[in-house]
Design a protein around this motif. Structure first.
Motif, PDB file in Angstrom:
ATOM      1  N   ALA A  49      10.225  -7.183 -10.554  1.00  0.00           N
ATOM      2  CA  ALA A  49      10.056  -7.244  -9.101  1.00  0.00           C
ATOM      3  C   ALA A  49       9.642  -5.891  -8.541  1.00  0.00           C
ATOM      4  CB  ALA A  49      11.345  -7.721  -8.438  1.00  0.00           C
ATOM      5  N   VAL A  50      10.243  -4.799  -9.033  1.00  0.00           N
ATOM      6  CA  VAL A  50       9.855  -3.457  -8.591  1.00  0.00           C
ATOM      7  C   VAL A  50       8.384  -3.203  -8.910  1.00  0.00           C
ATOM      8  CG1 VAL A  50      10.174  -0.991  -8.959  1.00  0.00           C
ATOM      9  CG2 VAL A  50      12.161  -2.461  -8.762  1.00  0.00           C
ATOM     10  N   GLU A  51       7.988  -3.562 -10.109  1.00  0.00           N
ATOM     11  CA  GLU A  51       6.594  -3.348 -10.514  1.00  0.00           C
ATOM     12  C   GLU A  51       5.642  -4.184  -9.676  1.00  0.00           C
ATOM     13  OE1 GLU A  51       6.766  -4.245 -14.657  1.00  0.00           O
ATOM     14  OE2 GLU A  51       7.718  -2.327 -15.195  1.00  0.00           O
ATOM     15  N   GLY A 105      12.552 -11.861 -20.611  1.00  0.00           N
ATOM     16  CA  GLY A 105      12.547 -10.900 -19.521  1.00  0.00           C
ATOM     17  C   GLY A 105      11.453 -11.072 -18.500  1.00  0.00           C
ATOM     18  N   ALA A 106      10.544 -12.014 -18.724  1.00  0.00           N
ATOM     19  CA  ALA A 106       9.479 -12.221 -17.740  1.00  0.00           C
ATOM     20  C   ALA A 106      10.013 -13.069 -16.593  1.00  0.00           C
ATOM     21  CB  ALA A 106       8.297 -12.928 -18.393  1.00  0.00           C
ATOM     22  N   PRO A 107       9.661 -12.732 -15.359  1.00  0.00           N
ATOM     23  CA  PRO A 107      10.125 -13.560 -14.245  1.00  0.00           C
ATOM     24  C   PRO A 107       9.497 -14.944 -14.303  1.00  0.00           C
ATOM     25  CG  PRO A 107       8.490 -11.980 -13.486  1.00  0.00           C
ATOM     26  CD  PRO A 107       8.811 -11.621 -14.921  1.00  0.00           C
ATOM     27  N   VAL A 108      10.269 -15.974 -13.971  1.00  0.00           N
ATOM     28  CA  VAL A 108       9.722 -17.325 -13.981  1.00  0.00           C
ATOM     29  C   VAL A 108       8.836 -17.508 -12.751  1.00  0.00           C
ATOM     30  CG1 VAL A 108      11.752 -18.200 -15.183  1.00  0.00           C
ATOM     31  CG2 VAL A 108      11.672 -18.296 -12.700  1.00  0.00           C
ATOM     32  N   PRO A 109       7.917 -18.474 -12.802  1.00  0.00           N
ATOM     33  CA  PRO A 109       7.081 -18.730 -11.616  1.00  0.00           C
ATOM     34  C   PRO A 109       7.956 -19.036 -10.409  1.00  0.00           C
ATOM     35  CG  PRO A 109       6.232 -19.899 -13.532  1.00  0.00           C
ATOM     36  CD  PRO A 109       7.574 -19.342 -13.929  1.00  0.00           C
ATOM     37  N   ILE A 145      12.147  -1.596  -3.727  1.00  0.00           N
ATOM     38  CA  ILE A 145      13.317  -2.216  -4.338  1.00  0.00           C
ATOM     39  C   ILE A 145      12.975  -3.585  -4.900  1.00  0.00           C
ATOM     40  CG2 ILE A 145      15.653  -3.099  -3.913  1.00  0.00           C
ATOM     41  CD1 ILE A 145      15.916  -0.997  -1.698  1.00  0.00           C
ATOM     42  N   GLY A 146      13.429  -3.816  -6.137  1.00  0.00           N
ATOM     43  CA  GLY A 146      13.289  -5.117  -6.765  1.00  0.00           C
ATOM     44  C   GLY A 146      14.654  -5.732  -6.995  1.00  0.00           C
ATOM     45  N   LEU A 147      14.774  -7.016  -6.716  1.00  0.00           N
ATOM     46  CA  LEU A 147      16.015  -7.744  -6.930  1.00  0.00           C
ATOM     47  C   LEU A 147      15.780  -8.797  -8.004  1.00  0.00           C
ATOM     48  CD1 LEU A 147      16.983  -8.315  -3.190  1.00  0.00           C
ATOM     49  CD2 LEU A 147      17.682  -6.454  -4.670  1.00  0.00           C
ATOM     50  N   GLY A 148      16.719  -8.899  -8.937  1.00  0.00           N
ATOM     51  CA  GLY A 148      16.596  -9.878 -10.010  1.00  0.00           C
ATOM     52  C   GLY A 148      17.837 -10.730 -10.131  1.00  0.00           C
ATOM     53  N   PRO A 179      -3.972  -5.114   2.321  1.00  0.00           N
ATOM     54  CA  PRO A 179      -3.314  -6.149   3.135  1.00  0.00           C
ATOM     55  C   PRO A 179      -1.792  -6.172   2.982  1.00  0.00           C
ATOM     56  CG  PRO A 179      -5.213  -7.041   1.972  1.00  0.00           C
ATOM     57  CD  PRO A 179      -4.929  -5.698   1.363  1.00  0.00           C
ATOM     58  N   THR A 180      -1.283  -5.725   1.839  1.00  0.00           N
ATOM     59  CA  THR A 180       0.167  -5.783   1.596  1.00  0.00           C
ATOM     60  C   THR A 180       0.752  -4.390   1.373  1.00  0.00           C
ATOM     61  OG1 THR A 180      -0.327  -6.237  -0.748  1.00  0.00           O
ATOM     62  CG2 THR A 180       0.150  -8.131   0.674  1.00  0.00           C
ATOM     63  N   ARG A 181       0.140  -3.383   1.972  1.00  0.00           N
ATOM     64  CA  ARG A 181       0.513  -1.989   1.701  1.00  0.00           C
ATOM     65  C   ARG A 181       1.920  -1.636   2.160  1.00  0.00           C
ATOM     66  NH1 ARG A 181      -2.746  -2.275   6.031  1.00  0.00           N
ATOM     67  NH2 ARG A 181      -2.303  -1.074   7.928  1.00  0.00           N
ATOM     68  N   TRP A 182       2.495  -2.419   3.086  1.00  0.00           N
ATOM     69  CA  TRP A 182       3.828  -2.088   3.586  1.00  0.00           C
ATOM     70  C   TRP A 182       4.937  -2.790   2.815  1.00  0.00           C
ATOM     71  CZ3 TRP A 182       3.363   2.103   5.982  1.00  0.00           C
ATOM     72  CH2 TRP A 182       2.364   2.333   6.926  1.00  0.00           C
ATOM     73  N   LEU A 183       4.609  -3.602   1.847  1.00  0.00           N
ATOM     74  CA  LEU A 183       5.648  -4.304   1.093  1.00  0.00           C
ATOM     75  C   LEU A 183       6.518  -3.308   0.328  1.00  0.00           C
ATOM     76  CD1 LEU A 183       6.849  -7.025   0.146  1.00  0.00           C
ATOM     77  CD2 LEU A 183       5.330  -6.871  -1.841  1.00  0.00           C
ATOM     78  N   ARG A 184       7.824  -3.470   0.428  1.00  0.00           N
ATOM     79  CA  ARG A 184       8.757  -2.586  -0.276  1.00  0.00           C
ATOM     80  C   ARG A 184       9.874  -3.345  -0.984  1.00  0.00           C
ATOM     81  NH1 ARG A 184       5.087   0.056   0.646  1.00  0.00           N
ATOM     82  NH2 ARG A 184       4.948   2.138   1.611  1.00  0.00           N
ATOM     83  N   THR A 185       9.954  -4.673  -0.828  1.00  0.00           N
ATOM     84  CA  THR A 185      11.072  -5.436  -1.380  1.00  0.00           C
ATOM     85  C   THR A 185      10.581  -6.771  -1.938  1.00  0.00           C
ATOM     86  OG1 THR A 185      12.280  -4.611   0.568  1.00  0.00           O
ATOM     87  CG2 THR A 185      13.468  -6.079  -0.930  1.00  0.00           C
ATOM     88  N   ALA A 186      11.077  -7.140  -3.120  1.00  0.00           N
ATOM     89  CA  ALA A 186      10.725  -8.440  -3.693  1.00  0.00           C
ATOM     90  C   ALA A 186      11.864  -8.931  -4.574  1.00  0.00           C
ATOM     91  CB  ALA A 186       9.428  -8.354  -4.494  1.00  0.00           C
ATOM     92  N   VAL A 187      11.872 -10.253  -4.810  1.00  0.00           N
ATOM     93  CA  VAL A 187      12.902 -10.896  -5.614  1.00  0.00           C
ATOM     94  C   VAL A 187      12.251 -11.671  -6.752  1.00  0.00           C
ATOM     95  CG1 VAL A 187      14.865 -12.490  -5.598  1.00  0.00           C
ATOM     96  CG2 VAL A 187      14.311 -11.179  -3.537  1.00  0.00           C
TER      97      VAL A 187
END
Length: 223
Positions: free
Chosen positions: A115-117, A142-146, A87-90, A127-135
């Protein structure tokens, strides 16, 4: 002329099913996701409905980041361990292009897609194989800001929380799911599992279930 209705800053959610094409019964997976979305939307109401949009993707929109994070959390925990989602949150402006068909666009959706990508890319690393969520937040074209300090802190918390959840056994997942409900006690969960109350308490401590619940409580409080 098409009537485009633009909403102010929102927190939108885009999710997709991990490994859906490899599922033995795609219809059963779809039905499980639809049920999880309906249950979550009843508990954490979205602005315009949390629903499947097409194929193995779903989306929703919220006023508060904490509500969006809680919805994402509940969808995933409801489906595990049989079905997993990323899941990605924007955050940003959202435009309803076609209300009847549920088609939306705008910076918030571009950020959520990014965020999904990012989740999919990081989950491909050991090392981050369990990550499923990001904001992410909206940026130029449309590019996310730093990430600023606050956003980086949220994503760091999500990375640690998701790692703990990904490391849990099926039984510990059931206990975690049960303890998400306000009216369920550890003694009741022990009866369900056929184990002692002390065994439940030990799992809550040693498996990190208590830490996961505490982290999610803090994330839920974000504006």
């Amino acid at each position: 002329m098409v009537d485009l209705k633009t909403h102010g800053s929102e927190h939108v959610l885009i999710g997709d099913i991990v490994g859906s094409r490899a599922a033995a019964d795609r219809r059963a997976v779809h039905d499980a996701v639809v049920a999880a979305l309906a249950d979550t939307d009843a508990r954490v109401p979205s602005l315009r409905g949390l629903a499947v949009t097409f194929s193995d993707e779903f989306q929703g929109a919220y006023t508060r980041l904490g509500d969006a994070l809680e919805a994402a959390w509940r969808v995933r925990l409801t489906l595990l361990p049989d079905v997993d989602v990323r899941i990605g949150l924007g955050r940003g402006a959202a435009t309803v292009v076609d209300a009847d068909r549920g088609i939306e666009d705008g910076p918030a959706w571009w950020a959520a897609r990014a965020a999904v990508e990012a989740v999919e890319e990081q989950a491909g690393r050991s090392p981050t194989r369990w990550l499923r969520t990001a904001v992410a937040v909206d940026g130029v074209e449309g590019a996310p800001v730093p990430e600023d300090g606050d956003l980086a802190a949220v994503n760091a918390a999500l990375l640690c929380r998701d790692h703990l959840v990904g490391s849990l056994s099926d039984r510990s997942l059931r206990l975690l799911r049960g303890l998400m409900e306000d009216d369920v006690t550890q003694a009741e969960l022990a009866d369900r599992e056929g184990i002692s109350a002390s065994a439940v308490s030990q799992r809550v401590r040693t498996d990190g279930i208590g830490a996961v619940l505490a982290a999610q409580s803090l994330l839920r409080g974000l504006a």
